[in-house]
Design an enzyme around this catalytic site. Structure first.
Site, short mmCIF file in Angstrom:
data_model
loop_
_atom_site.label_atom_id
_atom_site.label_comp_id
_atom_site.label_asym_id
_atom_site.label_seq_id
_atom_site.Cartn_x
_atom_site.Cartn_y
_atom_site.Cartn_z
N TYR A 1 0.83 -1.21 0.00
CA TYR A 1 0.00 0.00 0.00
C TYR A 1 0.86 1.26 0.00
O TYR A 1 1.57 1.54 0.98
CB TYR A 1 -0.93 0.02 1.21
CG TYR A 1 -1.87 -1.16 1.29
CD1 TYR A 1 -2.37 -1.76 0.14
CD2 TYR A 1 -2.26 -1.67 2.52
CE1 TYR A 1 -3.23 -2.85 0.22
CE2 TYR A 1 -3.13 -2.75 2.60
CZ TYR A 1 -3.61 -3.33 1.45
OH TYR A 1 -4.46 -4.41 1.53
N HIS B 1 -0.23 -12.10 0.61
CA HIS B 1 -1.07 -11.07 0.00
C HIS B 1 -1.49 -11.45 -1.43
O HIS B 1 -0.64 -11.73 -2.28
CB HIS B 1 -0.28 -9.75 -0.03
CG HIS B 1 -1.13 -8.54 -0.28
ND1 HIS B 1 -0.61 -7.27 -0.28
CD2 HIS B 1 -2.46 -8.40 -0.51
CE1 HIS B 1 -1.57 -6.40 -0.50
NE2 HIS B 1 -2.70 -7.06 -0.65
#
Length: 311
Positions: A56, A123
């Protein structure tokens, strides 16, 4: 705020969780001081689950969150981050090797100013060779779990069938939780089809994106959203109806995703704005109008559950 256990982990978390992707400026630019205050507002408001990733903002979200966590007692929150998906100099890249996974955990702890990660996730496994996740990535994280570096191990993905495959091909007890997004919200309940599978294995369920990445908002989905035009139009029609009735669709959406199913431990939303954080906490603490839910689903109609590319 309600608190639920994530599977059999012993971690009791708030039914509304704080997703820190916004701290990385993923959706738009942020003010760092305001973003830090957003984290403090979340914790002060009863949210105790915080999820982030080195991906992110290409490390920015973890860095900003780390600054916020300096002033918060470590036992007042459950911290989740991820391995496998990264970015550098504006370019995305993926590395699911055991070596990189272990390195990434220690790098994340340094950025986050902590010496322990409660939950570490692989992820977005859709970008990986799923067999590598089973044979290499997850065993590396299990080693760190045995060493006490991390508390628990999970996996994340947009496509629940990938999560199921990885669990089925992993040693029992390896995967303790899953994180799936956009599949338990007002316009899509696909995740419910997998609840029995996860529950039989004692695997906790974390839900994310109650607004379906902007579909369930007055502003509407961004241009990059992969939803079909028909689905966009149906959700926009539902949003207009909610606005006319004085019951904002974002309020209904977040209430629905946090209060209408006992199988979900927590639902993540993301905001770097303290006012928006407080607004969503207030929404969740108010009772939901289930008749209104039925009306909105009726408006969305045959677009309910319509999947888009890679969903």
């Amino acid at each position: 705020m309600q608190y639920n256990e994530i599977g059999k982990t012993g971690m009791k978390v708030s039914n509304l969780g704080f997703g820190a992707s916004s701290l990385g400026g993923v959706f738009h630019g942020i003010r760092e001081d305001e973003a830090i205050q957003a984290v403090h507002t979340a914790v002060d408001g009863g949210i105790n689950f915080i999820d982030v990733s080195p991906y992110y903002g290409h490390l920015k979200a973890e860095t900003v969150l780390g600054k916020a966590l300096k002033d918060i007692k470590r036992d007042s929150y459950v911290l989740s981050t991820k391995v496998g998906r990264y970015g550098k100099d504006g370019v995305n890249y993926w590395d699911y090797s055991a070596k990189r996974a272990k390195e990434s955990v220690y790098e994340s702890m340094e950025r986050l100013n902590v010496d322990f990660i409660d939950l570490i996730n692989v992820h977005d496994v859709e970008f990986a060779n799923l067999q590598q996740v089973v044979d290499e990535t997850l065993p590396a994280l299990v080693e760190l779990r045995k060493e006490g570096v991390v508390g628990h191990v999970g996996i994340t993905d947009l496509q629940p069938e990938n999560l199921k495959w990885v669990i089925e091909h992993s040693e029992e007890g390896t995967v303790e939780s899953i994180l799936n997004f956009c599949h338990y919200c007002l316009n899509d309940n696909l995740l419910t089809e997998y609840f029995d599978f996860f529950e039989k294995r004692g695997i906790g369920v974390i839900n994310a994106s109650p607004f379906s990445m902007g579909l369930l908002s007055m502003r509407g989905a961004p241009d990059w959203h992969p939803a079909t035009e028909a689905l966009r139009e149906a959700c926009a029609k539902a949003a207009r109806y909610c606005d006319e009735q004085g019951y904002p669709i974002d309020k209904l959406a977040i209430q629905y995703s946090t209060s209408c199913n006992d199988h979900i431990a927590t639902t993540l939303f993301s905001s770097a704005n303290p006012k928006n954080v407080l607004k969503n906490i207030d929404y969740v603490n108010e009772p939901i109008d289930l008749q209104f839910v039925d009306k909105v689903k009726e408006i969305i109609g045959d677009q309910m559950g319509v999947r888009w590319k890679n969903s």
